[in-house]
Design a protein around this motif. Structure first.
Motif, PDB file in Angstrom:
ATOM      1  N   TYR A 178     -17.416 -30.842  12.683  1.00 26.28           N
ATOM      2  CA  TYR A 178     -18.015 -32.169  12.837  1.00 26.28           C
ATOM      3  C   TYR A 178     -17.478 -32.784  14.116  1.00 26.28           C
ATOM      4  O   TYR A 178     -16.269 -32.924  14.282  1.00 26.28           O
ATOM      5  N   GLN A 214     -26.126 -31.881  13.933  1.00 29.26           N
ATOM      6  CA  GLN A 214     -26.468 -33.245  14.336  1.00 29.26           C
ATOM      7  C   GLN A 214     -25.513 -34.293  13.760  1.00 29.26           C
ATOM      8  O   GLN A 214     -25.741 -35.494  13.910  1.00 29.26           O
ATOM      9  N   THR A 234     -24.829 -34.740  10.543  1.00 32.32           N
ATOM     10  CA  THR A 234     -25.312 -35.231   9.261  1.00 32.32           C
ATOM     11  C   THR A 234     -24.854 -34.286   8.153  1.00 32.32           C
ATOM     12  O   THR A 234     -24.389 -33.172   8.425  1.00 32.32           O
ATOM     13  N   GLU A 239     -30.271 -36.011   3.214  1.00 33.76           N
ATOM     14  CA  GLU A 239     -29.549 -35.853   4.461  1.00 33.76           C
ATOM     15  C   GLU A 239     -29.029 -37.228   4.835  1.00 33.76           C
ATOM     16  O   GLU A 239     -29.797 -38.198   4.905  1.00 33.76           O
ATOM     17  N   ASP A 280     -26.121 -39.610   7.272  1.00 35.70           N
ATOM     18  CA  ASP A 280     -25.293 -39.653   8.466  1.00 35.70           C
ATOM     19  C   ASP A 280     -23.826 -39.694   8.057  1.00 35.70           C
ATOM     20  O   ASP A 280     -23.416 -40.556   7.275  1.00 35.70           O
ATOM     21  N   GLU A 294     -21.082 -40.404   9.730  1.00 35.28           N
ATOM     22  CA  GLU A 294     -20.301 -41.538  10.221  1.00 35.28           C
ATOM     23  C   GLU A 294     -20.638 -42.830   9.497  1.00 35.28           C
ATOM     24  O   GLU A 294     -19.743 -43.597   9.138  1.00 35.28           O
ATOM     25  N   THR A 295     -21.922 -43.064   9.232  1.00 36.23           N
ATOM     26  CA  THR A 295     -22.346 -44.356   8.658  1.00 36.23           C
ATOM     27  C   THR A 295     -22.708 -44.279   7.179  1.00 36.23           C
ATOM     28  O   THR A 295     -22.846 -45.311   6.536  1.00 36.23           O
ATOM     29  N   LYS A 350     -25.537 -43.533   6.090  1.00 38.99           N
ATOM     30  CA  LYS A 350     -26.908 -44.017   5.945  1.00 38.99           C
ATOM     31  C   LYS A 350     -27.855 -42.857   5.650  1.00 38.99           C
ATOM     32  O   LYS A 350     -27.688 -41.748   6.145  1.00 38.99           O
ATOM     33  N   ILE A 387     -30.978 -40.531   5.850  1.00 44.69           N
ATOM     34  CA  ILE A 387     -31.912 -40.075   6.874  1.00 44.69           C
ATOM     35  C   ILE A 387     -33.167 -39.489   6.238  1.00 44.69           C
ATOM     36  O   ILE A 387     -34.285 -39.722   6.690  1.00 44.69           O
TER      37      ILE A 387
END
Length: 470
Positions: free
Chosen positions: A56, A110, A112, A143, A145, A147-148, A150, A152
């Motif tokens: 990552y 990416q 994710t 899927e 994210d 880091e956040t 959130k 997708i």
């Protein structure tokens, strides 16, 4: 550990497991070296599965699922550990009343994460003789994210598959909330360079290729709605109860999977489990078997399992899931190495299992703890849970009147724990052990430990002096 087959053609690297079962005393994520020696383990988590090393943002992390297992599904969360074995990220599904399932946690290029979710709901199952509002386990994947956290993308099996297509036949499930009917059973998700998803459904006997924009089905391999002609005489699409389908080469259309061929005594469709390499021609809708991989004992594993093509040699590494073993093969199917971490004759009862097994060179463990040492009966033992740089141990001693430690002995590190035989103990008041790197340079010390024998000798001399008449 038992090694019924070994070869110098097997890749070096660490093996990543998460053993569990009635015969496993300390359950949890575990790393072994290529010889089967323990490198790291932890029992600080709940049930843990799917231990792997993943990249990552250019860094390596240990990843795994942890939580509560309920039957063949899980309710938990996903952990990412840094090189010091500290949790740096915890991921959970996005949405109310959704829990992370144990079957998949894959980090993409990416940044994710792909995860699976099992969600109890009601569906029309009249085609299978149940009610219009039968209880079922619906399967989703997300899927998100990393880091956040959130969302997708999300896909739900019941939007695309009917319960009537299932190969599962549990006659008692679906009538009450506590026993839902698991009609789909998703157990792997992969994403390709085109942004589309490949998923495995154990209870449909299918691999489904899904449009990453719309969620619609592009094609199905296997199962009731198979869309491919098998040009291997039926050998490419006769997989069943399978796990862990992944792209090996998207450009060449090559897919790997673990083909269980069993889900209990009433769901057996082959004499043994196997790893499969398949090739699909999407334009002409053909599929063929490239190679199969079979264990030394022709293991038939009713659940779990994984298959991995190793990047350096192209060797194939297989974890046999419900059977307590893992194997490595050459690309042409020749068995090179096999290791058993539980008694083979107990495999059927699942006394020791690991959902998946992976192999990788890409891990450097740097624990923030010091090496651990202990003295007992004239022996000093040393270990350092999780440290991968140690190539040797240097025993050092300090005399009662000394200010400095001096080197006494050196051992090559060959296993998780090494033991020094203590000689001339009366000369030393305390000991410590230094960890040596690949250049035999000291890079860490253990804590100091008092020499019990030396203390006892000093005490004995003191008693004699006190008891002597003036």
């Amino acid at each position: 550990m038992i090694h019924p087959r070994s070869s110098d053609k097997c890749e070096d690297g660490y093996v990543f497991l998460a053993p569990k079962g009635p015969s496993v005393k300390d359950r949890g994520p575990m790393i072994l070296d290529s010889a089967g020696n323990l490198v790291w383990m932890s029992n600080q988590y709940l049930m843990s599965m799917d231990l792997n090393v993943q990249t990552y943002k250019g860094k390596q992390y240990l990843t795994f699922w942890t939580g509560r297992q309920a039957g063949t599904a899980g309710a938990g969360e996903y952990k990412m550990l840094n090189e010091s074995y500290h949790v740096v990220k915890t991921l959970r599904p996005v949405g109310d009343n959704l829990h992370g399932d144990l079957h998949e946690f894959k980090i993409t290029d990416q940044g994710t994460a792909l995860i699976t979710i099992y969600n109890k709901t009601r569906l029309d199952m009249r085609e299978l003789g149940r009610s219009e509002r039968a209880w079922v386990t619906d399967c989703l994947f997300q899927e998100i994210d990393v880091e956040t956290n959130k969302l997708i993308f999300q896909w739900r099996a019941s939007d695309h598959y009917s319960t009537a297509e299932t190969r599962e036949s549990n006659p008692l499930a679906g009538y009450i909330s506590s026993m839902p009917f698991d009609f789909f059973h998703i157990n792997s998700v992969d994403k390709d360079s085109q942004g589309n998803y490949l998923i495995s459904s154990r209870h449909m006997h299918t691999l489904t290729y899904i449009d990453g924009q719309t969620g619609s089905i592009i094609w199905i391999l296997g199962g009731t709605r198979n869309m491919f002609e098998d040009i291997s005489g039926g050998l490419a699409i006769d997989f069943s109860w399978q796990h862990d389908a992944k792209w090996v080469s998207r450009e060449a259309g090559i897919i790997s999977m673990f083909d269980n061929r069993q889900a209990g005594v009433f769901h057996t469709s082959g004499p043994f489990s196997r790893g499969l390499l398949l090739q699909v021609d999407e334009q002409n809708r053909t599929a063929k078997l490239l190679q199969q991989y079979v264990s030394l004992q022709h293991t038939l594993s009713p659940s779990q399992g994984s298959m991995q093509v190793l990047p350096e040699t192209g060797n194939v590494f297989i974890g046999w899931g419900h059977s307590a073993s893992y194997s490595e093969f050459s690309r042409d199917g020749t068995l090179l190495c096999e290791t058993h971490f539980g008694a083979s004759w107990l495999n059927w009862w699942g006394r020791a299992v690991s959902y998946r097994a992976f192999k990788s060179k890409n891990w450097t463990g740097k624990p923030l703890t010091n090496p651990s040492i202990a003295i007992d009966s004239g022996r000093l033992s040393v270990s350092w849970n999780g440290a991968t740089r140690v190539r040797g141990w240097q025993l050092e001693g300090q005399g009662p009147e000394d200010n400095e430690f001096r080197a006494i002995d050196v051992l090559v590190k060959e296993s998780f724990e090494e033991t020094f035989i203590l000689a001339n103990q009366e000369r030393f008041a305390r000991y410590r052990v230094a960890a040596l790197d690949e250049n035999l340079q000291v890079f860490q010390y253990s804590d100091e430990v008092e020499n019990v024998v030396a203390s006892g000798v000093a005490g004995l001399i003191f008693d004699i002096v006190v008891a002597t008449p003036a």
